[in-house]
Design a protein around this motif. Structure first.
Motif, mmCIF file in Angstrom:
data_model
loop_
_atom_site.group_PDB
_atom_site.id
_atom_site.type_symbol
_atom_site.label_atom_id
_atom_site.label_comp_id
_atom_site.label_asym_id
_atom_site.label_seq_id
_atom_site.Cartn_x
_atom_site.Cartn_y
_atom_site.Cartn_z
ATOM 1 N N ALA A 464 0.911 -1.138 0.261
ATOM 2 C CA ALA A 464 -0.208 -0.025 0.036
ATOM 3 C C ALA A 464 0.993 1.249 -0.078
ATOM 4 C CB ALA A 464 -1.077 -0.109 1.260
ATOM 5 N N GLU A 465 2.027 1.189 0.804
ATOM 6 C CA GLU A 465 2.605 2.387 0.785
ATOM 7 C C GLU A 465 3.283 2.836 -0.374
ATOM 8 O OE1 GLU A 465 5.575 2.080 4.153
ATOM 9 O OE2 GLU A 465 3.897 2.564 5.672
ATOM 10 N N ARG A 466 4.121 1.479 -1.286
ATOM 11 C CA ARG A 466 4.528 2.154 -2.472
ATOM 12 C C ARG A 466 3.634 2.544 -3.424
ATOM 13 N NH1 ARG A 466 7.166 -2.737 -5.458
ATOM 14 N NH2 ARG A 466 8.446 -0.894 -6.657
ATOM 15 N N ILE A 467 2.467 2.005 -3.246
ATOM 16 C CA ILE A 467 1.465 2.527 -4.536
ATOM 17 C C ILE A 467 1.391 3.975 -4.067
ATOM 18 C CG2 ILE A 467 -0.929 2.181 -5.107
ATOM 19 C CD1 ILE A 467 -0.584 -0.793 -4.481
ATOM 20 N N ILE A 468 0.929 4.336 -2.945
ATOM 21 C CA ILE A 468 0.836 5.833 -2.511
ATOM 22 C C ILE A 468 1.929 6.535 -2.999
ATOM 23 C CG2 ILE A 468 0.294 7.424 -0.601
ATOM 24 C CD1 ILE A 468 -1.043 5.023 0.893
ATOM 25 N N ALA A 469 3.323 6.011 -2.830
ATOM 26 C CA ALA A 469 4.374 6.694 -2.981
ATOM 27 C C ALA A 469 4.405 7.105 -4.534
ATOM 28 C CB ALA A 469 5.636 5.777 -2.566
ATOM 29 N N PHE A 470 3.849 5.989 -5.262
ATOM 30 C CA PHE A 470 4.121 6.348 -6.721
ATOM 31 C C PHE A 470 2.848 7.336 -7.076
ATOM 32 C CE2 PHE A 470 5.811 1.993 -7.230
ATOM 33 C CZ PHE A 470 7.073 2.326 -7.585
ATOM 34 N N LEU A 471 1.902 7.318 -6.335
ATOM 35 C CA LEU A 471 0.884 8.328 -6.699
ATOM 36 C C LEU A 471 1.327 9.912 -6.277
ATOM 37 C CD1 LEU A 471 -2.259 9.020 -7.242
ATOM 38 C CD2 LEU A 471 -2.765 8.434 -4.826
ATOM 39 N N ILE A 472 2.055 9.892 -5.244
ATOM 40 C CA ILE A 472 2.429 11.039 -4.874
ATOM 41 C C ILE A 472 3.501 11.844 -6.021
ATOM 42 C CG2 ILE A 472 4.133 12.485 -3.273
ATOM 43 C CD1 ILE A 472 3.432 10.527 -1.109
ATOM 44 N N LYS A 473 4.023 10.832 -6.729
ATOM 45 C CA LYS A 473 5.063 11.144 -7.824
ATOM 46 C C LYS A 473 4.130 11.550 -9.258
ATOM 47 C CE LYS A 473 8.207 12.212 -6.196
ATOM 48 N NZ LYS A 473 9.145 13.281 -6.611
ATOM 49 N N VAL A 522 1.736 11.855 10.717
ATOM 50 C CA VAL A 522 1.357 11.761 9.330
ATOM 51 C C VAL A 522 2.221 12.549 8.165
ATOM 52 C CG1 VAL A 522 -0.669 12.491 7.572
ATOM 53 C CG2 VAL A 522 -1.150 11.417 9.684
ATOM 54 N N MET A 523 2.541 13.835 8.730
ATOM 55 C CA MET A 523 3.699 14.599 7.826
ATOM 56 C C MET A 523 4.779 13.826 7.696
ATOM 57 S SD MET A 523 3.823 17.730 6.832
ATOM 58 C CE MET A 523 5.242 18.581 6.171
ATOM 59 N N ALA A 524 5.209 13.076 8.751
ATOM 60 C CA ALA A 524 6.815 12.269 8.369
ATOM 61 C C ALA A 524 6.510 11.263 7.508
ATOM 62 C CB ALA A 524 6.849 11.906 9.717
ATOM 63 N N LYS A 525 5.048 10.757 7.418
ATOM 64 C CA LYS A 525 4.933 9.527 6.772
ATOM 65 C C LYS A 525 4.722 9.970 5.320
ATOM 66 C CE LYS A 525 4.833 5.143 6.286
ATOM 67 N NZ LYS A 525 5.661 4.226 6.919
ATOM 68 N N ILE A 526 4.214 10.884 5.036
ATOM 69 C CA ILE A 526 4.083 11.645 3.617
ATOM 70 C C ILE A 526 5.679 11.952 3.289
ATOM 71 C CG2 ILE A 526 3.100 13.632 2.138
ATOM 72 C CD1 ILE A 526 0.620 13.430 3.883
ATOM 73 N N ASN A 527 6.083 12.471 3.891
ATOM 74 C CA ASN A 527 7.539 12.806 3.749
ATOM 75 C C ASN A 527 8.407 11.682 2.991
ATOM 76 O OD1 ASN A 527 7.831 15.769 3.688
ATOM 77 N ND2 ASN A 527 7.933 15.650 5.691
ATOM 78 N N GLU A 528 8.345 10.651 4.001
ATOM 79 C CA GLU A 528 9.057 9.216 3.686
ATOM 80 C C GLU A 528 8.583 8.706 2.367
ATOM 81 O OE1 GLU A 528 8.572 6.222 6.942
ATOM 82 O OE2 GLU A 528 8.798 4.787 5.135
ATOM 83 N N LEU A 529 7.258 8.640 2.236
ATOM 84 C CA LEU A 529 6.827 8.192 0.978
ATOM 85 C C LEU A 529 7.248 8.705 -0.240
ATOM 86 C CD1 LEU A 529 3.098 7.000 2.020
ATOM 87 C CD2 LEU A 529 5.231 5.785 1.973
ATOM 88 N N ALA A 530 7.229 10.119 -0.131
ATOM 89 C CA ALA A 530 7.596 10.881 -1.242
ATOM 90 C C ALA A 530 9.164 10.340 -1.681
ATOM 91 C CB ALA A 530 7.591 12.451 -1.049
ATOM 92 N N LEU A 531 9.997 10.447 -0.622
ATOM 93 C CA LEU A 531 11.263 9.917 -0.819
ATOM 94 C C LEU A 531 11.377 8.600 -1.209
ATOM 95 C CD1 LEU A 531 13.871 11.262 -0.372
ATOM 96 C CD2 LEU A 531 14.136 10.449 1.900
ATOM 97 N N ARG A 532 10.663 7.603 -0.758
ATOM 98 C CA ARG A 532 10.303 6.421 -1.441
ATOM 99 C C ARG A 532 10.240 6.320 -2.898
ATOM 100 N NH1 ARG A 532 9.586 1.082 -0.024
ATOM 101 N NH2 ARG A 532 9.858 1.488 2.206
ATOM 102 N N ALA A 533 9.435 7.041 -3.331
ATOM 103 C CA ALA A 533 8.761 7.041 -4.812
ATOM 104 C C ALA A 533 9.934 7.633 -5.564
ATOM 105 C CB ALA A 533 7.950 8.084 -4.881
ATOM 106 N N ASP A 534 11.119 8.595 -5.043
ATOM 107 C CA ASP A 534 12.284 8.998 -5.859
ATOM 108 C C ASP A 534 13.176 7.709 -5.922
ATOM 109 O OD1 ASP A 534 11.283 11.615 -6.126
ATOM 110 O OD2 ASP A 534 12.310 12.291 -4.393
ATOM 111 N N TYR A 535 13.299 7.281 -4.649
ATOM 112 C CA TYR A 535 14.016 6.143 -4.793
ATOM 113 C C TYR A 535 13.902 4.904 -5.825
ATOM 114 C CZ TYR A 535 16.058 1.731 -2.597
ATOM 115 O OH TYR A 535 16.699 0.497 -2.538
ATOM 116 N N GLU A 536 12.485 4.666 -5.710
ATOM 117 C CA GLU A 536 11.955 3.495 -6.580
ATOM 118 C C GLU A 536 11.964 3.860 -7.903
ATOM 119 O OE1 GLU A 536 9.460 0.770 -5.154
ATOM 120 O OE2 GLU A 536 9.863 1.073 -3.087
ATOM 121 N N LEU A 537 11.670 5.116 -8.214
ATOM 122 C CA LEU A 537 11.523 5.498 -9.647
ATOM 123 C C LEU A 537 12.920 5.406 -10.320
ATOM 124 C CD1 LEU A 537 9.156 8.575 -9.762
ATOM 125 C CD2 LEU A 537 9.057 6.493 -10.861
#
Ligand SMILES: [Zn+2]
Length: 603
Positions: A464-473, A522-537
């Motif tokens: 779920a987190e990965r998918i949200i991360a991609f959505l942020i991107k 929540v703020m920290a989580k969103i930041n982390e997911l944004a970073l995860r998306a960069d990393y995985e992209l």
């Protein structure tokens, strides 16, 4: 403390700048990446975001801000990390909280007062000063390391500390005094040379006391030393000898550049080494190297030179430390000292600095050391001797992690002992090694860092987190993801909703997120997911996978995981009903649902 100092420090320091003082960062798109300093890895999954001012490792799951990084890296409590960063930022911290009166601070104050007291006592005692000079210590070293003396008296220090306003119970809690009963306390350290032990931030947290009996004849003093009497501060709130390394607060900055660390036992070896120009040195006091020590040392470099006395008894004593270090994949070398001599003795006799450096350069890799020892154990010309040599050396080969190393040393042993290599290999297979366990210290480590550890997630929430991360991107994924919204786990629904509401990427920038008052979590989580998306992209690009395809695949997996969990719950309910043997219609309904879900799993 003034809370705004936190923000002030954050605003004055750049996370990239601070972290790059510890690890080599490489630019990767908008972020920086590096090999994670907190776990072993070959490809970088440690990412630092300058725009969000956070770091995260996608290998081990650790992450946080500038403060958590320094805490973890320097092994500091929050307060000390704050102090360190405040210094860097030039921010003055004003302590106003009751924390200042906390027990820890009290114990630190008591140690400071005692340290000054011991130094004063040494300044008044010619005999002890002479002794230290005989042993080779200069007055500069004595001053720099704040060495002192505890006189031969039962209550001198205790009475002094009470006069300074400390309570008996706190003096006892500091380990400096022992209580006979509630009221009567007496000094732990009497007639001892006192070496303050500092933590990594240079706070004095305890002492090692080396026995001193008043006598000026060197011969007698050596006799007394033969008794080898050391006393350490016992375990206290701030002192744990299994976690402390003597001198590290002074030498830590040299350990990176020197690329190797000399480890000795005891203060005298450390001080004589330091005084003779070895600045990449630390000492244990009263313990072998613990797993905790090794974790700390691993941050600085990968090579340990053991400066212990490695005669047969010494080698036995060091065995566990060496096994631990090998398991942590350190390169290990052994300082070549004459048996029975310690480093301090050696350096007392060889004062020129070229000799000191020679000593380090000539240290033997551990396997060469073992091989040399093996050769000395038996006569190679008869079978008994060969057996002795082989039975000593084969287990050492067995412990090697690297197959090439193993093969090299088997060959060498085979040639030296003139024994067929296959026979040695057969023998090697029969040796059972005790597994190296990190259990006791690891538990402590875990406790210590638990506040920082993001628990390794199970597959479902991670998907779920990965998918949200991609959505942020890529917000254009919205319609596709909305179709699957009901398969997302409960715990990610809040964040998913926030991201789904975003109209443009800018809505998810730090500034705009700050405007809609979110919880820190929540703020920290969103930041982390944004970073995860960069990393995985970046990885997707590398493997030429389109984001859309990847997300489609992930959504299918997510659905399957969700359905599997529902099925499991249903199964349990059905079993309960079956064993209760009632409520047939309800059971039927459950079974229907189960079949339906099972079908869903297939499409
Ligand atoms: Zn990591």
């Amino acid at each position: 403390m003034a809370l705004n100092s936190l923000d002030e420090i954050r605003s004055k320091l750049d996370i990239v700048e601070v972290i790059s003082q510890y690890v080599k960062l490489q630019k990767a798109g908008a972020n920086y990446k590096a090999l994670c300093p907190f776990h072993k890895e070959k490809t970088p999954s440690f990412i630092v975001s300058p725009t969000r001012q956070i770091w995260h490792c996608f290998g081990c799951g650790l992450g946080g801000d500038i403060f958590t990084f320094v805490m973890k890296m320097e092994n500091l409590e929050f307060k000390d990390a704050l102090k360190l960063l405040a210094d860097k930022a030039g921010v003055k911290l004003i302590y106003e909280s009751p924390e200042i009166n906390s027990q820890k601070q009290k114990l630190l104050d008591i140690n400071d007062k005692a340290k000054a007291f011991f130094q004063q006592q040494l300044a008044q005692n010619r005999e002890v000063q002479n002794y230290l000079t005989h042993r080779g210590l200069t007055s500069e070293t004595i001053k720099e390391f704040e060495i002192g003396f505890a006189p031969d008296d039962w209550r001198l220090l205790s009475n002094y500390l009470i006069k300074c306003g400390f309570k008996s119970q706190d003096i006892v809690a500091s380990g400096l005094a022992i209580s006979k009963d509630d009221k009567d306390i007496y000094d732990r350290f009497r007639s001892r040379i006192m070496f303050p032990i500092n933590d990594i931030s240079n706070n004095t947290v305890g002492f090692t006391g080396r026995i001193f009996k008043g006598s000026t004849s060197l011969k007698t003093i050596r006799d007394i030393e033969g008794v080898g009497k050391y006393v350490n501060t016992p375990q206290t709130l701030i002192f744990d000898k299994g976690k402390l390394l003597y001198g590290l607060s002074k030498t830590k900055n040299n350990l990176h550049s020197a690329n190797q660390t000399l480890i000795v036992e005891g203060q005298m070896d450390f001080l004589m080494g330091w005084q003779n120009g070895i600045k990449n040195i630390v000492a244990t006091s009263g313990t072998g190297l613990t797993s905790y020590h090794l974790t700390i040392l691993k941050r600085y470099n990968n090579t340990l030179i053991l400066g212990f006395d490695m005669d047969e008894a010494g080698e036995k004593a060091a065995e566990r430390s060496i096994d631990l270090a090998l398991a942590k994949e350190f390169n290990i070398k052994v300082l070549q000292l004459l048996s029975g001599k310690d480093l301090a003795d050696y350096l007392l006799e060889h004062k020129d600095s070229s000799k000191t450096q020679e000593l380090l350069t000539n240290s033997l890799p551990i396997m060469d050391f073992y091989f040399k020892r093996a050769q000395s154990l038996g006569d190679i010309n008869n079978l008994e001797g060969k057996k002795t040599i082989v039975s000593y050396f084969l287990p050492k080969i067995k412990k090697l992690v690297n197959a090439l190393d193993k093969s090299f040393w088997l060959e060498k042993l085979s040639q030296y002992a003139d024994i067929d290599r296959r026979a040695l290999e057969d023998e090697l297979k029969r040796i059972a090694l005790e597994p190296v366990t990190f259990i006791d210290e690891n538990e402590k480590e875990h406790k210590y860092s638990s506040e920082l550890v993001v628990l390794q997630k199970t597959r479902y929430p991670l998907l779920a987190e990965r998918i949200i991360a991609f959505l942020i991107k890529d917000l254009s994924l919205k319609p596709e993801i909305e179709k699957y919204q009901h398969y997302f786990p409960e715990e990610s629904s809040e964040i998913l909703n926030i991201v789904l509401k975003a109209q443009s990427p800018d809505d998810l920038s730090v500034d705009n997120l700050n405007k809609i008052s979110l919880s820190d979590e929540v703020m920290a989580k969103i930041n982390e997911l944004a970073l995860r998306a960069d990393y995985e992209l970046e990885m997707l690009e590398e493997f030429n996978i389109s984001l859309k395809d990847e997300v489609a695949k992930q959504l299918k997996c997510l659905k399957q995981e969700a359905v599997k969990i529902q099925l499991k719950n249903l199964e349990k309910k059905i079993k309960d009903k079956e064993s209760a043997k009632v409520d047939v219609p309800q059971l039927k309904e459950l079974l229907n649902k189960f079949n339906q879900l099972s079908k869903e799993l297939l499409d």
